[in-house]
Design an enzyme around this catalytic site. Structure first.
Site, mmCIF file in Angstrom:
data_model
loop_
_atom_site.group_PDB
_atom_site.id
_atom_site.type_symbol
_atom_site.label_atom_id
_atom_site.label_comp_id
_atom_site.label_asym_id
_atom_site.label_seq_id
_atom_site.Cartn_x
_atom_site.Cartn_y
_atom_site.Cartn_z
ATOM 1 C CG HIS A 168 -5.715 -13.881 -7.056
ATOM 2 N ND1 HIS A 168 -6.126 -13.998 -8.089
ATOM 3 C CD2 HIS A 168 -5.044 -12.598 -6.596
ATOM 4 C CE1 HIS A 168 -5.974 -12.632 -8.648
ATOM 5 N NE2 HIS A 168 -5.298 -12.131 -7.879
ATOM 6 C CG ASP B 181 -2.914 -8.528 -8.077
ATOM 7 O OD1 ASP B 181 -3.545 -9.466 -8.437
ATOM 8 O OD2 ASP B 181 -3.008 -8.112 -6.759
ATOM 9 C CG HIS C 275 -6.287 -10.028 -11.122
ATOM 10 N ND1 HIS C 275 -6.571 -9.691 -9.808
ATOM 11 C CD2 HIS C 275 -7.460 -9.945 -11.531
ATOM 12 C CE1 HIS C 275 -7.725 -9.630 -9.515
ATOM 13 N NE2 HIS C 275 -8.394 -9.810 -10.700
ATOM 14 N NE ARG D 39 -3.890 -2.021 0.307
ATOM 15 C CZ ARG D 39 -4.351 -2.827 -0.697
ATOM 16 N NH1 ARG D 39 -4.065 -2.628 -1.949
ATOM 17 N NH2 ARG D 39 -5.308 -3.750 -0.450
ATOM 18 C CG PHE E 2 -13.358 -7.135 -4.115
ATOM 19 C CD1 PHE E 2 -13.844 -8.257 -3.962
ATOM 20 C CD2 PHE E 2 -13.678 -6.227 -4.863
ATOM 21 C CE1 PHE E 2 -15.196 -8.473 -4.782
ATOM 22 C CE2 PHE E 2 -14.888 -6.323 -5.431
ATOM 23 C CZ PHE E 2 -15.761 -7.417 -5.094
ATOM 24 N N GLY E 3 -10.591 -8.143 -0.367
ATOM 25 C CA GLY E 3 -9.207 -8.132 0.288
ATOM 26 C C GLY E 3 -9.237 -8.516 1.659
ATOM 27 C CG ASP F 269 -4.288 -11.482 -3.064
ATOM 28 O OD1 ASP F 269 -3.802 -10.332 -2.996
ATOM 29 O OD2 ASP F 269 -5.334 -11.555 -3.508
ATOM 30 C CG ASN G 271 -11.916 -10.011 -7.607
ATOM 31 O OD1 ASN G 271 -12.411 -11.044 -7.821
ATOM 32 N ND2 ASN G 271 -11.435 -8.868 -8.395
#
Ligand code: DOR
Ligand code: ZN
Length: 424
Positions: A232, A152, A179, A64, A323-324, A305, A278
């Site tokens: 993923h 991604d 992805h 991030r 999502f995440g 992930d 996701n």
């Protein structure tokens, strides 16, 4: 600085070692792995009844930083990594700004140099701004020091552009990480398409949005004679496509994440947004296929992930929540609990998927305890249990899908480049 680790069960699949041995670390490197090492050391660690293994290489982590330091930073994510036994992470490029040019890569490299507690490798983007319109300067990204490219969070929709990217990545000697998601098929879905999406009144994401894109990405890799790594993997059909592709010699590898072999869409029945990611949690047939893929080697890698999001972005209506899920601090314990203790994998098999295979796929001189290689080592009490709760997590965001779970396996020490990065 020297460290002597005594009497641990040393598991090093690269060197076919699974035995009670000592490990001697000197000047940041593995110096010796043998029985009864008697060299004097600055630090001596008694690892009796513990596992000693190469540090985990997590090839799918969202740090991030730069841009969303409210979710996570290099400092907090690498602290979480060290606590989870992870000594190397591959940082995904969907930062703000995205890692689409050498200037942005240098910005992150500077932060890593100051703040990182474990090794951080950078993944560049495939396209500028991850917009899927124009290729990044892939050769320039390679020169700036990235280890792979990926958009991604998004897939590159254009076949022509993706093919060109695979060609360029091959020329540059970079891995392309996909992805694989056809947005035209997943649309505004928020959970797996099925009985539960109907019951809960939430829009669904069909398996085909993933596996049709996996099929395309594998096909393009074949035509470009290039390596491709599918991120993923969550559903049965994707595993089948990758298994078949491997048989025909296509250079495809893939990863799954612990939530896909532990949880199913039934975890969504309480509308818990910590179960929203996701691709989404699928059904039991998919979970079984993921476990089988891990067992037979069709799935090469376990990666977290790790996708931190703030409480403001998670503690809201299900459709609007991000999502995440976070995963750096739980991936090892979830893997021990679900794979080792349920006899899906043995210890060498797990270490291969957490350490050795990611190193091989990324072309790193890591993931093994060979004398002369950098000393990235984890010491694990595999019989210790712990319960995942918010205070247990050091990651800045706490969006874990495993709250309340009793897991087996605690990290006692994480040693990164010959220095203790974490001690319980
Ligand atoms: O759940 C996810 N979160 N999936 C992705 O592909 C991206 C990630 C994120 O960046 O939050
Ligand atoms: Zn991701």
């Amino acid at each position: 600085m020297s460290i002597l680790i005594k009497n641990g069960r040393v598991i090093d699949p690269a060197n076919k070692i699974d035995a009670i041995l000592d490990v001697f670390i000197e000047n940041n490197k593995i110096s010796k792995v043998a029985k009864n090492i008697n060299s004097s050391a600055d630090t001596v660690i008694d690892a009796s009844n513990k596992i000693v293994a190469p540090g985990i290489i997590d090839m799918h982590v969202h740090l991030r930083e730069p841009g969303r330091e409210d979710k996570e930073t290099v400092a907090t994510a690498t602290l979480a990594a060290a606590k989870g036994g992870v000594t190397t992470v591959l940082a995904m490029p969907n930062t703000q700004p995205a890692m689409d040019c050498p200037e942005n890569v240098r910005l992150l490299q500077e932060i890593i140099r100051k703040d990182a507690k474990v090794n951080v490798l950078i993944c560049g983007t495939i396209t500028k701004g991850r917009l899927g319109k124009e290729l990044s300067d892939i050769a320039a990204l390679k020169k700036s020091g990235v280890y792979a490219i990926s958009d991604d969070g998004c897939s590159v929709d254009s076949d022509e552009l993706m093919f060109a990217a695979l060609k360029k990545a091959k020329q540059a000697g970079l891995l392309t990480i996909c992805h694989s998601e056809d947005k035209k098929l997943s649309g505004k879905g928020v959970i797996n398409l099925g009985f539960n999406s109907t019951r809960l009144g939430l829009r669904g994401i069909a398996n085909e949005s993933e596996y049709k894109r996996v099929r395309r990405d594998v096909e393009l890799a074949k035509n470009a004679a290039s390596a491709v790594h599918i991120a993923h993997v969550s559903c049965r059909e994707s595993v089948e496509i990758i298994t078949e592709a491997k048989k025909t010699g296509i250079k495809v590898t893939c990863e799954t994440a612990p939530h896909y072999f532990t949880l199913t869409e039934d975890a969504l029945l309480g509308y818990d947004t910590n179960m929203k990611m996701n691709p989404p949690l699928r059904n039991i047939e998919d979970l079984i296929a993921i476990k089988q893929g891990l067992k037979d080697g069709s799935i090469d890698v376990i990666a977290s992930d790790h996708a931190p999001h703030t409480e403001n972005e998670k503690d809201i209506e299900f459709e609007r929540a991000e999502f995440g899920v976070v995963g750096l601090e739980t991936e090892l314990s979830v893997s021990i609990t679900e794979l080792i203790n349920k006899q899906v994998l043995d210890w060498p098999g797990l270490i291969t998927r957490l350490c050795l295979n990611p190193a091989r796929i990324l072309g790193l001189d890591k993931g093994r305890l060979t004398a002369g290689s950098f000393a990235d080592v984890v010491i694990i009490s595999d019989q210790q249990s712990w319960t995942v709760d918010k205070p247990a997590l050091v990651s800045k965001s706490k969006n874990s899908p495993f709250f309340g779970r009793c897991l087996k396996g605690l990290v006692d020490y994480t040693i990164c480049n010959g220095t203790i990065a974490y001690q319980r």
